[in-house]
Design an enzyme around this catalytic site. Structure first.
Site, short mmCIF file in Angstrom:
data_model
loop_
_atom_site.label_atom_id
_atom_site.label_comp_id
_atom_site.label_asym_id
_atom_site.label_seq_id
_atom_site.Cartn_x
_atom_site.Cartn_y
_atom_site.Cartn_z
CE1 TYR A 37 17.00 -1.28 -8.04
CE2 TYR A 37 15.25 0.20 -8.74
CZ TYR A 37 15.66 -0.99 -8.17
OH TYR A 37 14.72 -1.90 -7.75
CE1 TYR A 79 11.26 1.43 -9.64
CE2 TYR A 79 12.14 0.94 -7.46
CZ TYR A 79 11.83 0.54 -8.75
OH TYR A 79 12.09 -0.74 -9.15
NE ARG A 98 7.23 -2.90 -8.54
CZ ARG A 98 8.04 -3.93 -8.28
NH1 ARG A 98 9.23 -3.99 -8.85
NH2 ARG A 98 7.68 -4.92 -7.48
CG HIS A 133 11.12 -3.85 -4.96
ND1 HIS A 133 10.60 -2.64 -5.38
CD2 HIS A 133 12.02 -4.22 -5.91
CE1 HIS A 133 11.16 -2.31 -6.53
NE2 HIS A 133 12.03 -3.23 -6.88
CG HIS A 177 15.26 -6.65 -7.60
ND1 HIS A 177 14.34 -7.02 -8.55
CD2 HIS A 177 15.19 -5.30 -7.52
CE1 HIS A 177 13.75 -5.95 -9.04
NE2 HIS A 177 14.24 -4.89 -8.44
#
Lengths: 246, 208
Positions: free
Chosen positions: A112, A151, A161, A164, A166
């Site tokens: 991110y 990640y 995770r 995905h 959000h």
């Protein structure tokens, strides 16, 4: 009391808490100290609940829904080019028009663009990882982006995770406000994800998995995934209801 | 077999996670991407009423401040009108008043705060009247589904005493968890509202 031209709808359907994750989910460790212990107080809707913020095209820019271009500095970001599209509906199956949908995600390597993310995968200089759009008059929306990577995260020592995105949606009222996560069909990490598994209802988990949609893919350009979002429905005013506005 | 009802089911909530700022407040995440971030100006420049600041921290079950929370705010204006098509007095809303805001906590201290106008009382059900309040919605890493609560004002003692929602809280000693404390700083009213997710004096949260 003034009357509108048409009968105003009444209260929102009661939220079915059995399909949502409970607040206290020890498999997701962070929830342990951040979950209320007392029962929620159930309230009937008032004007404070049946209203919510309204957004318009002045609030956002057309490029905001294109994550391939909205942070591009020297070229396009690295990764699988995808379209994410679908419809925001209510539980009665009606499209929710002109509502704000916001998304955020990791880059193709699972990193991110956030000062708190220290994962060793590199930042992509051409990828911000956030976007927003308004649904059209029938509730349809779309984004263009790159498929996020999986990640690792510190829950168990080897928790990962699944890929995905959000998703944040408003609807027409503050009680419809929802943040969720969209997963990708076929990802084997979904079934071992502690955050996915906070959801007690297998059908509710399935509803978060976007299928590959070849009909919406653009040949020789990008693939597509379809993700419909269902917000709480609302009772029709069949008989005089007791909800008073002002 | 009876007919099918054919209702859809609401999409399940998932935590906003630790990087919620990227999506909803990217400037705070450390980069500029949108020409205009949403939610930083709740009341706009023209709305009548008392200009106030509201601030506080969110505290977890260990007593520590939570430093990665995002809070959304929804309120009426000083005359009790919501900027929403279903409020029949919405035409009286001042230009620039949206009544919605979005704030994040400071990454180091956990303090959050926003500036707005103090809302007026609004109608309740069955002819009742609700004390002035601000609706809050709290999301963060570790919160699986957004938490709804309300902020009331401690200088509205009479209105609070008659408020139908506060009066519904069976444990009278918990009602004060929804009441913000007024003070004055540099000539401006500041209301302190700490939110306790768990533990002593856990804030009352609603299923709306």
């Amino acid at each position: 009391m003034l009357r509108n031209d048409k009968p105003r709808p009444g209260e929102f359907f009661q939220r079915d808490r059995n399909l949502h994750p409970p607040q206290y989910t020890p498999i997701y460790k962070t929830s342990v100290a951040r979950s209320p212990r007392y029962a929620l107080l159930s309230l009937e809707n008032t004007i404070s609940e049946i209203t919510g913020p309204v957004f318009g095209h002045n609030d956002i820019d057309p490029i905001d829904n294109d994550l391939i271009k909205n942070y591009a500095k020297t070229g396009d970001p690295i990764g699988e080019r995808i379209i994410v599209h679908g419809r925001v509906l209510d539980e009665s199956g009606r499209g929710v028009p002109n509502t704000l949908v916001e998304i955020w995600q990791a880059n193709a390597g699972g990193r991110y663009r956030h000062k708190k993310d220290t994962y060793l995968a590199p930042i992509d200089p051409n990828f911000g990882g956030c976007g927003r759009t308004l649904t059209d008059e029938n509730g349809f929306y779309f984004f263009r982006t790159v498929k996020p990577g999986a990640y690792p995260w510190r829950n168990y020592v080897n928790s990962w995770r699944p890929a995905h995105i959000h998703v944040s949606v408003f609807g027409t009222s503050f009680v419809q406000r929802l943040i969720t996560q969209m997963y990708f069909e076929g990802d084997p990490l979904i079934k071992v994800c502690p955050i996915v598994n906070t959801i007690p209802d297998p059908k509710a988990i399935d509803q978060l998995i976007a299928p590959l949609d070849m009909n919406a893919a653009i040949p020789l350009d990008c693939l597509a995934y379809k993700f419909d979002i269902v917000l709480r429905g609302r009772r029709s005013t069949l008989f005089e209801n007791r909800l008073e506005g002002n | 077999m009876p007919q099918s009802l054919d209702y859809l089911r609401e999409t399940a909530s998932q935590t906003a996670g630790p990087y919620v700022h990227i999506g909803l407040a990217p400037g705070a995440a450390g980069f500029q991407i949108f020409r205009r971030e949403l939610g930083w100006d709740i009341a706009g420049p023209n709305a009548p009423g008392e200009r106030i600041r509201v601030e506080g921290i969110v505290i977890d079950g260990t007593g520590s401040p939570v430093k990665d929370v995002l809070i959304e705010v929804w309120q009426a204006d000083a005359n009790g009108v919501h900027a929403h098509p279903e409020d029949q007095r919405r035409d009286q809303i001042a230009d620039g008043f949206r009544g919605w805001g979005r704030v994040i906590t400071d990454f180091e201290t956990g303090l959050w705060g926003f500036d707005t106008v103090k809302p007026g009382p609004v109608a309740g059900r069955n002819g009742s009247r609700q004390a002035p309040h601000i609706s809050l919605w709290i999301v963060a890493r570790g919160i699986n589904i957004g938490l709804h609560t309300r902020l009331y004002f401690d200088d509205e003692a009479d209105a609070n005493a008659a408020d139908p929602v506060l009066n519904m809280i069976e444990h009278v000693n918990r009602r004060q968890t929804l009441v913000a404390a007024r003070s004055v700083r540099d000539g401006k009213p500041v209301y302190r509202f700490d939110i306790r997710l768990q533990g002593d004096n856990e804030t009352v949260f609603f299923d709306l």
